[in-house]
Design a protein around this motif. Structure first.
Motif, mmCIF file in Angstrom:
data_model
loop_
_atom_site.group_PDB
_atom_site.id
_atom_site.type_symbol
_atom_site.label_atom_id
_atom_site.label_comp_id
_atom_site.label_asym_id
_atom_site.label_seq_id
_atom_site.Cartn_x
_atom_site.Cartn_y
_atom_site.Cartn_z
ATOM 1 N N LYS A 1 12.082 -46.054 8.888
ATOM 2 C CA LYS A 1 11.190 -46.975 8.357
ATOM 3 C C LYS A 1 9.733 -46.919 9.244
ATOM 4 O O LYS A 1 8.578 -47.671 8.961
ATOM 5 C CB LYS A 1 11.333 -48.159 7.942
ATOM 6 N N ARG B 1 9.862 -49.227 11.648
ATOM 7 C CA ARG B 1 9.817 -50.693 11.200
ATOM 8 C C ARG B 1 9.996 -51.348 12.641
ATOM 9 O O ARG B 1 10.872 -50.915 13.461
ATOM 10 C CB ARG B 1 10.986 -51.242 10.183
ATOM 11 N N SER C 1 13.342 -52.288 1.825
ATOM 12 C CA SER C 1 12.683 -51.469 0.838
ATOM 13 C C SER C 1 12.627 -50.165 1.581
ATOM 14 O O SER C 1 12.545 -50.030 2.524
ATOM 15 C CB SER C 1 11.331 -51.949 0.487
ATOM 16 N N ASN D 1 10.656 -47.656 1.978
ATOM 17 C CA ASN D 1 9.208 -47.093 2.518
ATOM 18 C C ASN D 1 8.979 -47.449 3.857
ATOM 19 O O ASN D 1 9.632 -48.334 4.450
ATOM 20 C CB ASN D 1 8.089 -48.196 1.455
ATOM 21 N N SER E 1 6.305 -50.757 -1.589
ATOM 22 C CA SER E 1 7.693 -50.548 -2.021
ATOM 23 C C SER E 1 7.783 -49.675 -3.491
ATOM 24 O O SER E 1 7.182 -49.931 -3.983
ATOM 25 C CB SER E 1 8.330 -51.941 -2.121
ATOM 26 N N HIS F 1 0.707 -55.948 4.409
ATOM 27 C CA HIS F 1 1.896 -55.396 3.975
ATOM 28 C C HIS F 1 1.760 -55.031 2.444
ATOM 29 O O HIS F 1 1.125 -55.153 1.840
ATOM 30 C CB HIS F 1 2.897 -56.675 4.061
ATOM 31 N N TYR F 2 2.955 -54.141 1.907
ATOM 32 C CA TYR F 2 2.789 -53.969 0.527
ATOM 33 C C TYR F 2 1.733 -53.261 0.290
ATOM 34 O O TYR F 2 1.389 -53.435 -0.858
ATOM 35 C CB TYR F 2 3.368 -55.195 -0.093
#
Ligand code: AMP
Ligand code: MG
Length: 312
Positions: free
Chosen positions: A51, A53, A138, A140, A146, A225-226
């Protein structure tokens, strides 16, 4: 990327892959998740790598039955239990004091853990087949939209997984509501389709709201985000030439109406942004939904999708 229908056989294979430390993309009622064995620190690290992340963003641990809750949480305040009994299985995540065995990779070193019992039959069967709780954010890359359908999973993510289980479009379409019970007072960390009012009704008390200057507790609290790749701008009304999402009837060819029901709108928001993202337009315009409580989660996601400032 290996997309397979979520047959009984494929679910058993997914369970085996997870037990062997591999990742699997699974459908849930909220969005598709990139799942790893929550008891395997190395597998969990692979989720962060896939991710891209930051390691300081904790993951949600998914369980299939009430017995597993005791394997994860050290303490369950009565008010948290009331909320879980009312809304589980479903799109509600609760943050609770964690048991020691949970790898620090899962909780980003915090002494609390986020737990959810999904209602999606495939998600539940995969957790059972794996025989352990699954850590699943999620599916992504960090900050991106997502996926709410198997074919909307970014191959850059899907290629890290043994398989992408196709369980059809996600019914809820937005990430879960997150409530933190690890502090003195319950606090809403992320709005979702389980609304603040419905939870306050069940609890018989008010929920605090997370404020953005406290230490970051998770990715849902980043300001941007998103987001699709195309810039998103919120406007009060779209003109006939504009491309984007409207609440009422479309007045131009580039417009998609998601209607004026918040739940139906939520269910289709991400797939619509995904489709608009691929049109190659300079900007996606979105009509601002009503400033009423039932639109809180949509307002939150649209704000994050349209935030163009610094990434946090
Ligand atoms: P995601 O997995 O991307 O849907 O997001 C995870 C969400 O869970 C974040 O928005 C955080 O608010 C929340 N979260 C996960 N673990 C914790 C934790 N230990 N403490 C507080 N929030 C958490
Ligand atoms: Mg996410």
């Amino acid at each position: 990327m290996n997309i397979v229908p979520a047959t009984h056989e494929a679910i058993e294979q997914a369970g085996e892959a997870l037990r062997a430390g591999q990742l699997v993309v699974i459908p849930t009622e909220t969005v598709y998740g990139l799942a790893a064995d929550a008891t395997n620190a190395e597998a969990v690290r692979a989720v962060f790598t896939a991710k891209q992340r930051p390691a300081d963003n904790p993951l949600i641990v998914h369980i299939a039955d009430w017995g597993q809750l005791g394997d994860v949480a050290a303490k369950i305040p009565p008010v948290a239990l009331e909320l879980m009994e009312h809304f589980w299985p479903g799109p509600l995540t609760v943050v609770l004091p964690k048991l020691k065995w949970i790898p620090e990779e899962v909780t980003a070193g915090l002494d609390s853990v986020a737990v959810r019992m999904p209602t999606h039959p495939v998600a539940r069967e995969v957790i059972r087949a794996a025989g352990r709780p699954l850590a699943a954010p999620s599916a992504n890359r960090f900050m991106q939209l997502s996926p709410t359908r198997a074919d909307h999973v970014d191959p850059n993510i899907g290629d890290f997984a043994a398989m992408v289980l196709d369980g059809g479009p996600c019914e809820v379409g937005l990430e879960s509501t997150v409530v933190d019970f690890s502090g003195d007072r319950p606090k809403l960390l992320r709005p979702g389709v389980i609304s603040r009012q419905s939870m306050e009704l069940v609890m018989g008390s008010e929920l605090d709201t997370a404020v953005s200057d406290e230490p970051k507790k998770g990715p849902g609290m980043y300001r941007r985000h998103y987001a699709p790749r195309t810039p998103v701008r919120l406007v009060s009304k779209l003109g006939p030439e504009d491309v984007g999402i409207v609440l009422g009837n479309a007045t131009g060819p580039g417009q998609i109406s998601l209607g004026d029901d918040a739940d139906a709108y939520s269910a289709h928001l991400y797939e619509t942004l995904y489709d608009l993202d691929r049109k190659g337009v300079a900007e996606i315009l979105v009509e601002i939904p009503p400033q009423t409580p039932e639109w809180e989660a949509v307002q939150d996601r649209l704000r994050k999708a349209s935030h163009s400032g610094p990434e946090d």
